[in-house]
Design an enzyme around this catalytic site. Structure first.
Site, short mmCIF file in Angstrom:
data_model
loop_
_atom_site.label_atom_id
_atom_site.label_comp_id
_atom_site.label_asym_id
_atom_site.label_seq_id
_atom_site.Cartn_x
_atom_site.Cartn_y
_atom_site.Cartn_z
N GLU A 50 3.12 -8.44 5.70
CA GLU A 50 3.76 -7.13 5.88
C GLU A 50 3.13 -6.40 7.06
OE1 GLU A 50 3.89 -2.87 5.67
OE2 GLU A 50 2.19 -3.95 4.80
N ASP A 54 5.52 -5.44 10.16
CA ASP A 54 5.68 -4.04 10.56
C ASP A 54 5.58 -3.91 12.08
OD1 ASP A 54 5.59 -1.03 9.99
OD2 ASP A 54 3.66 -1.32 11.00
N ASP A 123 8.39 -3.39 1.92
CA ASP A 123 7.30 -4.26 2.37
C ASP A 123 7.75 -5.71 2.46
OD1 ASP A 123 5.64 -2.08 2.48
OD2 ASP A 123 4.53 -2.56 0.65
N GLU A 126 9.63 -6.56 5.72
CA GLU A 126 8.73 -6.76 6.85
C GLU A 126 7.96 -8.07 6.71
OE1 GLU A 126 7.85 -2.13 8.08
OE2 GLU A 126 6.54 -3.08 6.59
#
Length: 243
Positions: A50, A54, A123, A126
């Site tokens: 994650e 991101d 989450d 990502e």
């Protein structure tokens, strides 16, 4: 292939999710890790993926906005990017990918409504992006995947349709059509703090418009999800004004 409430194992759901992603993994364990919450296995959870996802998402969205809106200044582009990578937007993508069917959760998180928890869904989106990048080594593939997910969202953010939250847009639409404001009702609260799930119903005084029920890890999130779905329903009814 049918769409069950959830898959009983990663192996069972793997082909279905790959078909939704449009990508088959060389190393399926990367995808498994991207779906694994720390409540199931803190050492093999999606958290590191994650982190990478991101950064990848932010870069791809920034580049897309840079090219799509050549006349916008840095401040406007920054606000648009923030809208597109925020939790509420990522949850929309998770719902399109039906990720709630595939999440790997511990027993307590399952019971507490984690399958529909906004933070977990966001989450996981990502983390999946990072897993595709690491598996393929192809940044072009990652860009194409993000562009597919965000095709309409980028257009809408350019028209400033998603710069305001869903509850605000729903309220403005109803006021513009001289209709009463929406009514949000808390139907249930599942679990104990801090792992609670809130069940909210949204009703509007529009003919042929059915009530919308949604869940969220806070009442605010559940209300926002209700409002977004209500907006979609109202648009399909072809009312005089569009949200």
């Amino acid at each position: 292939m049918t769409n069950p409430t959830y898959f009983s194992s990663f192996e069972q759901g793997y082909p279905y999710l790959c078909s939704k992603l449009g990508y088959t993994f060389k190393n399926p364990q990367l995808l498994r890790q991207a779906l694994t919450h720390r409540s199931f296995d803190p050492k093999k959870s999606y958290e590191r993926l994650e982190f990478l996802g991101d950064a990848l998402l932010g870069m791809v969205i920034a580049e897309a906005l840079f090219h799509h809106f050549p006349r916008h200044d840095e401040g406007k582009l920054t606000r648009m990017r923030a809208t597109l990578v925020r939790q509420e937007t990522l949850v929309q993508i998770a719902e399109k990918l039906e990720l709630s069917n595939h999440l790997i959760l511990g027993a307590g998180e399952k019971k507490g409504g984690g399958r529909h928890r906004a933070s977990i869904l966001a989450d996981a989106v990502e983390a999946i992006l990072a897993s595709v990048y690491l598996d393929s080594g192809d940044m072009g593939l990652v860009k194409s995947m993000v562009q597919c997910w965000y095709e309409f969202l980028i257009r809408e953010v350019g028209e400033e349709k998603v710069l305001k939250d869903a509850k605000s847009r729903l309220q403005e639409w109803l006021q513009g059509n001289k209709l009463p404001l929406p009514n949000y009702t808390l139907l249930d609260t599942i679990g104990n703090a801090p792992n609670q799930t809130f069940v909210v119903e949204c009703v509007v005084a529009v003919t042929d418009c059915i009530p919308i029920t949604e869940t969220g890890e806070s009442r605010r999130i559940a209300e926002q999800k209700c409002a977004e779905r209500m907006i979609n329903q109202l648009n399909k009814l072809e009312k005089p004004k569009s949200l």
